[in-house]
Scaffold this active site. Structure first.
Site, PDB file in Angstrom:
ATOM      1  N   LYS A 210      37.407  30.934  33.428  1.00 18.15           N
ATOM      2  CA  LYS A 210      37.265  30.914  31.973  1.00 18.15           C
ATOM      3  C   LYS A 210      38.588  31.300  31.307  1.00 18.15           C
ATOM      4  O   LYS A 210      39.072  30.631  30.414  1.00 18.15           O
ATOM      5  CB  LYS A 210      36.144  31.890  31.598  1.00 18.15           C
ATOM      6  CG  LYS A 210      35.840  31.978  30.137  1.00 18.15           C
ATOM      7  CD  LYS A 210      34.592  32.828  29.928  1.00 18.15           C
ATOM      8  CE  LYS A 210      34.483  33.233  28.476  1.00 18.15           C
ATOM      9  NZ  LYS A 210      33.295  34.048  28.200  1.00 18.15           N
ATOM     10  N   GLU A 216      42.590  37.114  41.275  1.00 20.68           N
ATOM     11  CA  GLU A 216      42.112  36.504  42.528  1.00 20.68           C
ATOM     12  C   GLU A 216      42.227  34.982  42.456  1.00 20.68           C
ATOM     13  O   GLU A 216      42.738  34.330  43.369  1.00 20.68           O
ATOM     14  CB  GLU A 216      40.633  36.860  42.768  1.00 20.68           C
ATOM     15  CG  GLU A 216      40.376  38.310  43.123  1.00 20.68           C
ATOM     16  CD  GLU A 216      40.138  39.185  41.907  1.00 20.68           C
ATOM     17  OE1 GLU A 216      40.564  38.805  40.791  1.00 20.68           O
ATOM     18  OE2 GLU A 216      39.527  40.258  42.071  1.00 20.68           O
ATOM     19  N   GLY A 272      30.621  34.446  31.561  1.00 18.07           N
ATOM     20  CA  GLY A 272      30.883  34.000  32.940  1.00 18.07           C
ATOM     21  C   GLY A 272      29.609  33.878  33.761  1.00 18.07           C
ATOM     22  O   GLY A 272      29.356  32.865  34.409  1.00 18.07           O
ATOM     23  N   ARG A 273      28.787  34.925  33.735  1.00 19.92           N
ATOM     24  CA  ARG A 273      27.582  34.908  34.591  1.00 19.92           C
ATOM     25  C   ARG A 273      26.480  34.028  34.026  1.00 19.92           C
ATOM     26  O   ARG A 273      25.402  33.933  34.615  1.00 19.92           O
ATOM     27  CB  ARG A 273      27.097  36.337  34.826  1.00 19.92           C
ATOM     28  CG  ARG A 273      26.848  37.140  33.568  1.00 19.92           C
ATOM     29  CD  ARG A 273      26.698  38.631  33.896  1.00 19.92           C
ATOM     30  NE  ARG A 273      26.661  39.466  32.697  1.00 19.92           N
ATOM     31  CZ  ARG A 273      27.729  39.897  32.030  1.00 19.92           C
ATOM     32  NH1 ARG A 273      28.938  39.526  32.417  1.00 19.92           N
ATOM     33  NH2 ARG A 273      27.619  40.666  30.984  1.00 19.92           N
ATOM     34  N   GLU A 358      25.422  43.105  36.125  1.00 22.13           N
ATOM     35  CA  GLU A 358      26.606  43.075  35.259  1.00 22.13           C
ATOM     36  C   GLU A 358      26.138  43.025  33.801  1.00 22.13           C
ATOM     37  O   GLU A 358      26.805  43.526  32.908  1.00 22.13           O
ATOM     38  CB  GLU A 358      27.512  41.885  35.578  1.00 22.13           C
ATOM     39  CG  GLU A 358      28.905  42.065  34.998  1.00 22.13           C
ATOM     40  CD  GLU A 358      29.914  41.023  35.466  1.00 22.13           C
ATOM     41  OE1 GLU A 358      31.096  41.361  35.556  1.00 22.13           O
ATOM     42  OE2 GLU A 358      29.523  39.879  35.741  1.00 22.13           O
ATOM     43  N   HIS A 389      11.572  41.155  59.006  1.00 22.61           N
ATOM     44  CA  HIS A 389      11.914  41.744  60.301  1.00 22.61           C
ATOM     45  C   HIS A 389      13.045  42.739  60.170  1.00 22.61           C
ATOM     46  O   HIS A 389      13.677  43.095  61.157  1.00 22.61           O
ATOM     47  CB  HIS A 389      12.273  40.628  61.293  1.00 22.61           C
ATOM     48  CG  HIS A 389      11.105  39.725  61.541  1.00 22.61           C
ATOM     49  ND1 HIS A 389      10.225  39.912  62.584  1.00 22.61           N
ATOM     50  CD2 HIS A 389      10.623  38.680  60.820  1.00 22.61           C
ATOM     51  CE1 HIS A 389       9.270  39.004  62.513  1.00 22.61           C
ATOM     52  NE2 HIS A 389       9.495  38.240  61.440  1.00 22.61           N
ATOM     53  N   LYS A 509      40.536  46.856  37.632  1.00 23.53           N
ATOM     54  CA  LYS A 509      41.548  45.782  37.535  1.00 23.53           C
ATOM     55  C   LYS A 509      42.870  46.359  37.068  1.00 23.53           C
ATOM     56  O   LYS A 509      43.927  46.062  37.606  1.00 23.53           O
ATOM     57  CB  LYS A 509      41.108  44.748  36.490  1.00 23.53           C
ATOM     58  CG  LYS A 509      40.167  43.711  36.967  1.00 23.53           C
ATOM     59  CD  LYS A 509      40.150  42.594  35.907  1.00 23.53           C
ATOM     60  CE  LYS A 509      38.928  41.740  35.976  1.00 23.53           C
ATOM     61  NZ  LYS A 509      38.812  40.831  34.840  1.00 23.53           N
TER      62      LYS A 509
HETATM   63  C1  G6Q Z   1      30.982  37.328  34.289  1.00 26.16           C
HETATM   64  C2  G6Q Z   1      32.202  38.110  34.321  1.00 26.16           C
HETATM   65  C3  G6Q Z   1      33.076  37.868  35.526  1.00 26.16           C
HETATM   66  C4  G6Q Z   1      33.941  36.620  35.424  1.00 26.16           C
HETATM   67  C5  G6Q Z   1      35.013  36.687  36.501  1.00 26.16           C
HETATM   68  C6  G6Q Z   1      35.886  35.476  36.511  1.00 26.16           C
HETATM   69  O1  G6Q Z   1      30.181  37.359  33.406  1.00 26.16           O
HETATM   70  O2  G6Q Z   1      32.865  37.954  33.142  1.00 26.16           O
HETATM   71  O3  G6Q Z   1      32.359  37.820  36.732  1.00 26.16           O
HETATM   72  O4  G6Q Z   1      33.167  35.481  35.530  1.00 26.16           O
HETATM   73  O5  G6Q Z   1      35.777  37.842  36.328  1.00 26.16           O
HETATM   74  O6  G6Q Z   1      36.526  35.313  35.293  1.00 26.16           O
HETATM   75  P1  G6Q Z   1      37.302  34.008  34.949  1.00 26.16           P
HETATM   76  O7  G6Q Z   1      36.332  32.880  34.922  1.00 26.16           O
HETATM   77  O8  G6Q Z   1      37.942  34.245  33.629  1.00 26.16           O
HETATM   78  O9  G6Q Z   1      38.318  33.801  36.050  1.00 26.16           O
END
Ligand code: G6Q
Length: 549
Positions: A210, A216, A272-273, A358, A389, A509
């Site tokens: 996003k 990462e 994001g989620r 989250e 199990h 972070k």
């Molecule tokens: C989700 C969070 C988080 C996000 C990641 C990746 O709701 O905001 O999990 O999706 O940190 O972020 P980017 O899509 O910006 O790389």
């Protein structure tokens, strides 16, 4: 900001629930079912193709009445409307929360700052469909002219968990001639293993981020570019045929070297989620094709409409949200287990962990006041029957109360002999055993010696929901995900917290950014962390550098 409202625990509905809980907490599901054998049908709701049996919960009609009253008193109806209207309910980030717009039908109107966002959503979906069709038909080729056979999604968190889960869940509907991989971790092993057996000439990378700034993802994307160029004799022109981006940040995408013509956009009003049904789902669409992807969106939309319009007493996400509050806040249940009896849903619990925790892992209200009640439980789980199990022992006979959501389907996508009836027999047996257990008398009657009886007793009275659908299809998956999304929102409204920010991920972070140069510098850095962190850094500098050889 929200208007000043009575703190949750001081509200009459909450107090009434506290008293009611004291009165019924000892009541056993055995008694409740004996008194009303019909509750298996009366405490069940079917909507948009999902059947929810919530009769094996430790509730009476009065519990439901009070929980529904709590929902009304919390202004849930108005808060649902506010979300669908695009109001900036994510107050700490000043944003609307409109994942529901991502699946609104063409022609619908949802306004953000006076602008209808639905045409833009469909324009991106159309571009995705066109691109996906080109790749799947072999029209879009790699730099050397070879067909794209491998798709690697690079993303993390919300830009990874949804795509991974959806790919696994819908594998049955996917193009089996293509290989899909997902790289998220900054641990180089993730990338190394994902591409080990891939031919760069046949590989397409989707950089999903996003913000397009995530450490990462950007690190993995750079490594992917080096890997590609190494494999294609360093020809920079290859990048355009092998990299596409999914992002809200065109500037950063261009800066990275991906042509914005190969960028699929989404918007800051998609968390994001909550983004697996946006362009973040490009890998899903590549796997299952545009038609199945549209069916997935339609499933989401049907659940959205149900959530928006159904009366609360027949509203699946509202009921599930209220039941979770009943256990978390009144029975002090620390966790909820989600147990899909469907192998394709093996990543569904992991996906839900982010969605739920989250979102509602918060300790202050919308007004910034510390809460005096618990918020999100820990969600966890594994597919049945495997879990039976291993950890089910604790759910059956441990000291903690763990409400369970069982998810199962009447028809298998891979019918094979007796497998499916055996699977369903197990899911039904588990909820039965949890609810009714086995009394000392029953155990003794089986000839068990007295000393062994306590070990073999199942106390029962352990609650569960059972969610059934006909078959796991893209449409049903959309409904299931939206069910939990809206259940999370229901919880968040009642707890009066913001489910849509995630400041909790920030501190780690920021500290990592400070530590990176301390690990990389040639000179011994001056460290001023705490004693433990300083010692860990020194140890790694000593051993890590040595082993690099
Ligand atoms: C989700 C969070 C988080 C996000 C990641 C990746 O709701 O905001 O999990 O999706 O940190 O972020 P980017 O899509 O910006 O790389």
């Amino acid at each position: 900001m929200t208007e000043a409202i009575t703190p949750l625990t001081a509200r009459p509905a909450w107090r009434a629930l506290t008293e009611h809980h004291a009165a019924i907490r000892e009541r056993h599901l055995r008694e409740l079912f004996a008194e009303d054998p019909g509750r298996g049908e009366s405490l069940a709701v079917e909507a948009v193709g999902l059947y929810l049996d919530y009769s094996k919960n430790r509730i009476t009609d009065e519990t439901l009445r009070l929980l529904l009253q709590l929902a009304e008193a919390s202004g849930l109806r108005a808060r649902i409307d506010a979300m669908f209207r695009g109001e900036k309910i994510n107050i700490t980030e000043g944003r609307g929360v409109l994942h529901v717009a991502l699946r609104a039908p063409r022609g619908a109107t949802i306004l953000v700052d006076g602008e209808n966002v639905v045409p833009g959503v469909h324009a991106v979906l159309d571009r995705m469909s066109a691109f996906v069709s080109r790749v799947r038909s072999g029209d879009w080729r790699g730099h050397t002219g070879k067909r794209i056979r491998n798709v690697v999604n690079i993303g993390i968190g919300g830009s990874d968990l949804g795509p991974v889960m959806a790919y696994e869940a819908l594998r049955h509907f996917s193009d089996r001639s293509m290989t899909f991989r997902f790289v998220s971790n900054i641990d180089g092993t993730d990338f190394a293993e994902a591409v080990l057996d891939l031919d760069p000439a046949e590989t397409l990378f989707i950089v999903s981020s996003k913000t397009f700034t995530t450490l990462e993802t950007m690190t993995n994307a750079r490594t992917a570019r080096e890997w590609l160029l190494r494999g294609l004799r360093g020809d920079e022109k290859a990048v355009a045929r092998h990299f596409v981006a999914v992002s809200t940040n065109a500037e950063k995408v261009a800066e990275f070297g991906i042509d914005t013509a190969n960028m699929f956009e989404f918007w800051d009003w998609v968390g994001g989620r909550y983004s697996m049904d946006s362009a973040i789902g490009l890998s899903t669409m590549l796997a299952i094709g545009p038609d199945h992807f549209r069916a997935l969106l339609d499933g989401f939309h049907q659940m959205d409409e149900h959530f928006r319009t159904a009366p609360f007493e027949r509203n699946l996400p509202v009921l599930m949200g209220l039941l979770s509050i009943w256990y978390v806040n009144f029975f002090d249940a620390p966790t909820i287990a989600v147990l899909p009896y469907e192998q394709y849903l093996k990543r569904f619990p992991a996906y839900l962990q982010q969605l739920t925790m989250e979102s509602n892992g918060k300790r202050v209200t919308l007004d910034g006041v510390e809460v005096d009640y618990q918020t999100s439980p820990i969600y966890w789980g594994e597919p049945g029957t495997n879990g039976q199990h291993s950890f089910y022992q604790l759910i059956h006979q441990g000291t903690r109360l763990i409400p369970c959501d069982f998810i199962a389907f009447h028809k298998s996508l891979n019918p094979m002999g007796r497998h499916h009836d055996l699977l369903l027999a197990n899911v039904f047996a588990q909820s039965e055993a949890l609810a009714f257990g086995r009394t000392p008398e029953e155990v003794r009657a089986e000839g068990t010696p007295d000393w062994l009886v306590p070990h073999r007793v199942f106390t029962g009275n352990r609650p569960s929901n059972t969610i059934l659908a006909e078959q796991l299809t893209p449409e049903i998956l959309g409904k299931l995900v939206a069910l939990y999304e809206h259940c999370v929102y229901t919880q968040g409204v009642i707890w009066n917290i913001n489910p849509f920010d995630q400041w909790g991920v920030e501190l780690g972070k920021a500290l990592a950014q400070r530590i990176i140069p301390e690990l990389e510098s040639e000179q011994e850095p001056a460290l001023d962390h705490d004693g433990s962190t300083n010692a860990l850094i020194r140890r790694h500098r000593k051993i890590g550098k040595r082993s690099k050889g």
